[in-house]
Scaffold this active site. Structure first.
Site, short mmCIF file in Angstrom:
data_model
loop_
_atom_site.label_atom_id
_atom_site.label_comp_id
_atom_site.label_asym_id
_atom_site.label_seq_id
_atom_site.Cartn_x
_atom_site.Cartn_y
_atom_site.Cartn_z
N LEU A 224 0.83 -1.21 0.00
CA LEU A 224 0.00 0.00 0.00
C LEU A 224 0.87 1.27 0.00
CD1 LEU A 224 -2.98 0.78 -0.08
CD2 LEU A 224 -2.98 0.92 2.39
N LEU B 162 4.00 -8.39 -9.56
CA LEU B 162 3.73 -7.09 -10.21
C LEU B 162 4.14 -5.90 -9.36
CD1 LEU B 162 1.19 -9.19 -11.01
CD2 LEU B 162 0.53 -7.22 -12.36
N SER C 13 6.42 2.33 -10.32
CA SER C 13 6.13 2.17 -11.75
C SER C 13 6.12 3.47 -12.57
CB SER C 13 4.76 1.49 -11.91
OG SER C 13 3.71 2.36 -11.52
N THR D 14 8.31 -4.85 -18.47
CA THR D 14 7.84 -3.79 -19.36
C THR D 14 8.69 -3.72 -20.63
OG1 THR D 14 7.84 -1.38 -19.56
CG2 THR D 14 9.22 -2.27 -17.84
N ASP D 15 8.09 -3.21 -21.71
CA ASP D 15 8.88 -3.01 -22.94
C ASP D 15 9.94 -1.93 -22.76
OD1 ASP D 15 7.20 -0.76 -22.86
OD2 ASP D 15 6.39 -1.02 -24.88
N GLU D 16 9.82 -1.14 -21.69
CA GLU D 16 10.77 -0.03 -21.51
C GLU D 16 12.20 -0.51 -21.26
OE1 GLU D 16 9.33 3.34 -19.30
OE2 GLU D 16 7.25 2.73 -19.61
N TYR E 258 13.65 4.01 -13.70
CA TYR E 258 12.58 3.00 -13.66
C TYR E 258 12.92 1.80 -14.53
CZ TYR E 258 8.28 0.65 -15.14
OH TYR E 258 7.34 -0.30 -15.47
N SER F 97 15.84 -0.28 -13.38
CA SER F 97 15.55 -1.15 -12.23
C SER F 97 14.74 -2.36 -12.67
CB SER F 97 14.84 -0.37 -11.12
OG SER F 97 13.53 0.00 -11.52
N LYS F 98 13.85 -2.19 -13.63
CA LYS F 98 13.07 -3.33 -14.13
C LYS F 98 14.00 -4.30 -14.89
CE LYS F 98 9.15 -3.99 -13.96
NZ LYS F 98 8.26 -4.63 -12.94
N HIS G 213 13.63 11.47 -22.30
CA HIS G 213 12.34 10.93 -22.77
C HIS G 213 12.52 9.95 -23.94
CE1 HIS G 213 7.90 12.22 -23.67
NE2 HIS G 213 8.03 10.92 -23.48
P1 NAD Z 1 1.02 0.62 -9.94
O1 NAD Z 1 2.02 1.66 -9.59
O2 NAD Z 1 -0.36 1.01 -10.31
O3 NAD Z 1 0.89 -0.42 -8.72
C1 NAD Z 1 2.00 -0.91 -8.03
C2 NAD Z 1 1.49 -1.65 -6.80
O4 NAD Z 1 2.63 -2.21 -6.13
C3 NAD Z 1 0.79 -0.74 -5.79
O5 NAD Z 1 -0.41 -1.35 -5.35
C4 NAD Z 1 1.79 -0.60 -4.66
O6 NAD Z 1 1.17 -0.43 -3.40
C5 NAD Z 1 2.52 -1.93 -4.75
N1 NAD Z 1 3.88 -1.86 -4.20
C6 NAD Z 1 4.83 -0.92 -4.47
N2 NAD Z 1 5.94 -1.17 -3.75
C7 NAD Z 1 5.69 -2.30 -3.03
C8 NAD Z 1 6.45 -3.07 -2.12
N3 NAD Z 1 7.70 -2.73 -1.79
N4 NAD Z 1 5.90 -4.18 -1.58
C9 NAD Z 1 4.63 -4.55 -1.92
N5 NAD Z 1 3.86 -3.84 -2.75
C10 NAD Z 1 4.38 -2.73 -3.31
O7 NAD Z 1 1.70 -0.24 -11.11
P2 NAD Z 1 1.03 -0.92 -12.39
O8 NAD Z 1 0.91 0.09 -13.46
O9 NAD Z 1 -0.14 -1.70 -11.97
O10 NAD Z 1 2.20 -1.92 -12.83
C11 NAD Z 1 2.28 -3.22 -12.27
C12 NAD Z 1 3.49 -3.93 -12.86
O11 NAD Z 1 3.38 -4.01 -14.27
C13 NAD Z 1 4.81 -3.22 -12.56
O12 NAD Z 1 5.77 -4.20 -12.27
C14 NAD Z 1 5.14 -2.51 -13.88
O13 NAD Z 1 6.53 -2.38 -14.02
C15 NAD Z 1 4.54 -3.46 -14.88
N6 NAD Z 1 4.09 -2.85 -16.15
C16 NAD Z 1 3.27 -1.74 -16.13
C17 NAD Z 1 2.82 -1.20 -17.34
C18 NAD Z 1 1.90 0.00 -17.36
O14 NAD Z 1 1.63 0.54 -18.45
N7 NAD Z 1 1.34 0.44 -16.25
C19 NAD Z 1 3.22 -1.76 -18.55
C20 NAD Z 1 4.06 -2.89 -18.53
C21 NAD Z 1 4.48 -3.42 -17.33
P1 TYD Z 2 3.33 7.60 -18.94
O1 TYD Z 2 1.86 7.36 -18.86
O2 TYD Z 2 4.03 8.23 -17.78
O3 TYD Z 2 3.98 6.18 -19.31
P2 TYD Z 2 5.51 5.82 -19.75
O4 TYD Z 2 6.38 6.97 -19.47
O5 TYD Z 2 5.80 4.66 -18.87
O6 TYD Z 2 5.42 5.47 -21.20
O7 TYD Z 2 3.62 8.49 -20.22
C1 TYD Z 2 3.19 8.08 -21.50
C2 TYD Z 2 3.70 9.10 -22.50
O8 TYD Z 2 3.02 10.35 -22.26
C3 TYD Z 2 5.18 9.41 -22.36
O9 TYD Z 2 5.73 9.62 -23.65
C4 TYD Z 2 5.23 10.69 -21.56
C5 TYD Z 2 3.95 11.39 -21.98
N1 TYD Z 2 3.30 12.26 -20.97
C6 TYD Z 2 2.95 13.58 -21.28
O10 TYD Z 2 3.16 14.07 -22.40
N2 TYD Z 2 2.36 14.34 -20.31
C7 TYD Z 2 2.11 13.85 -19.05
O11 TYD Z 2 1.60 14.60 -18.19
C8 TYD Z 2 2.47 12.50 -18.75
C9 TYD Z 2 2.22 11.91 -17.39
C10 TYD Z 2 3.06 11.73 -19.74
#
Ligand code: NAD
Ligand code: TYD
Length: 336
Positions: A35, A81, A85, A125-127, A150, A153-154, A276
């Site tokens: 949380l 997960l 993030s 992630t693809d990043e 980020y 670290s992933k 970026h």
């Molecule tokens: P999010 O930030 O919405 O949620 C992260 C969750 O992890 C939260 O509920 C947080 O409380 C919990 N958390 C954080 N640190 C913790 C810890 N030390 N111990 C236990 N719980 C902890 O993230 P998300 O967008 O749901 O992403 C989930 C996973 O998917 C991540 O590993 C992210 O790298 C990966 N991912 C995300 C995306 C995306 O577009 N959001 C795309 C590809 C991969």
């Molecule tokens: P984001 O949702 O933070 O995902 P990621 O950086 O993991 O791809 O951002 C998506 C794209 O949008 C990224 O190119 C950054 C851009 N962006 C903006 O232009 N304005 C914003 O306020 C945010 C949060 C992101």
């Protein structure tokens, strides 16, 4: 079967918990979520009484607590997960990203080994592949070249996960998905930030020239893929997940403005994000070919459904944006 899901109160984790409880009647879930600011019990409020679901407020970096949980509740699989993030936060301070994403993953991998957990999915992630030029795609064989704290670290966590397979034969699989969107996404990410700002009459900060490209996938298509990898993926393998759905940020802003019937003057250029990445695009042929996964939710259907969801759920996002949510959960649950 019992599955431990880490980060189940976050955006993707909460969709995964919900999807499994709905589609897999034989599966029980232990949700390990510390949380942080990004986790929200409201995401799974309706499932709190479900006997097949329990949430433990434990950090994945807390080795003793993870050990204790796995002793009390032996599990067949871990779907990992939990993470810090958000790229912009990692630019401010990388340390929490290293602690949770790198060290937390190693804690879980070692605990999984000690407790003989069958399968382990490292949700990545693809990043981690870095940034593409105008053409080409990331395949599973693309070299890792992360650019932000980020993504670095992933990438570190991915290598640790694959090392656990190579060194100890742990049944580890790594998934690398493109950008997700959908309900319950924390309103610091592009789509929920713009939609909720639009509903509040606030501007949309578009970074740089707005021509950076991301490859967008609806979160439910992602969690379905994760379950298929858990069921049928090959240990030691990486699976890319993506829907061939590339858009510039400017195109997304314009589409959202049309969907929400807002003038394009709501889009306000702001200075670019440091470092970026220009373009991400996933080649997902492997998971299609080997596991038969296909995305099912079209972009316009998913995006308009997402806008409608935020429109109908201001009770979910307004307390987050006002800060009232964090205050409430701090009084309710205290600091970890
Ligand atoms: P999010 O930030 O919405 O949620 C992260 C969750 O992890 C939260 O509920 C947080 O409380 C919990 N958390 C954080 N640190 C913790 C810890 N030390 N111990 C236990 N719980 C902890 O993230 P998300 O967008 O749901 O992403 C989930 C996973 O998917 C991540 O590993 C992210 O790298 C990966 N991912 C995300 C995306 C995306 O577009 N959001 C795309 C590809 C991969
Ligand atoms: P984001 O949702 O933070 O995902 P990621 O950086 O993991 O791809 O951002 C998506 C794209 O949008 C990224 O190119 C950054 C851009 N962006 C903006 O232009 N304005 C914003 O306020 C945010 C949060 C992101």
């Amino acid at each position: 079967m019992r599955v431990m899901i880490t980060g189940g109160l976050g955006f993707i984790g909460s969709h995964l918990v919900r999807w499994i409880l709905q589609h897999e009647p034989e599966v029980d879930i232990i949700n390990v979520d510390a949380l942080t600011y990004a986790g929200n019990p409201a995401n799974l409020r309706d499932l709190e009484e479900d006997p097949r679901y329990q949430w433990h407020r434990v950090s994945i970096t807390d080795e003793a607590a993870i050990d204790q949980l796995l002793s009390s509740y032996p599990v067949d699989a871990i779907m990992h997960l939990a993470a810090e993030s958000h790229v912009d936060r990692s630019i401010q301070s990388g340390m929490p990203f290293v602690q949770t994403n790198v060290m937390g993953t190693q804690v879980l991998l070692e605990a999984a080994r000690r407790h003989r957990v069958g399968r382990f999915i490292q949700v990545s992630t693809d990043e981690v592949y870095g940034s593409l030029g105008p053409t080409g795609y990331f395949s599973e064989d693309s070299p890792l070249a992360p650019n932000s704290p980020y993504s670095a670290s992933k990438a570190g966590a991915d290598w640790l996960a694959l090392a656990a397979f190579h060194t100890y034969g742990q049944e580890v699989m790594v998934t690398r998905c493109s950008n997700n969107y959908g309900p319950y996404q924390f309103p610091e990410k592009l789509i929920p930030l713009f939609v909720t700002n639009g509903l509040e009459g606030k501007p949309w900060p578009l970074y740089g020239d707005g021509l950076n490209i991301r490859d967008w996938l609806h979160v439910v298509d992602h969690v379905r893929a994760l379950w298929m990898v858990l069921q049928s993926g090959q240990p030691g393998q990486v699976y890319n997940i993506g829907g061939h759905n590339e858009h510039t940020n400017r195109q997304i802003a314009q589409t959202l403005a049309e969907l929400m019937q807002l003038p394009s003057s709501i889009i306000v250029p702001v200075p670019d994000r440091l470092g970026h990445d220009r373009r991400y695009a996933i080649d997902a042929q492997k998971i299609r070919r080997e596991l038969g996964w296909e995305p099912e939710i079209s972009w316009m259907q998913g995006l308009s459904g997402t806008v409608a969801w935020y429109h109908a759920h201001s009770d979910w996002w307004q307390p987050i944006k006002s800060g009232a949510y964090l205050e409430y959960y701090r009084t309710q649950y205290g600091d970890l």
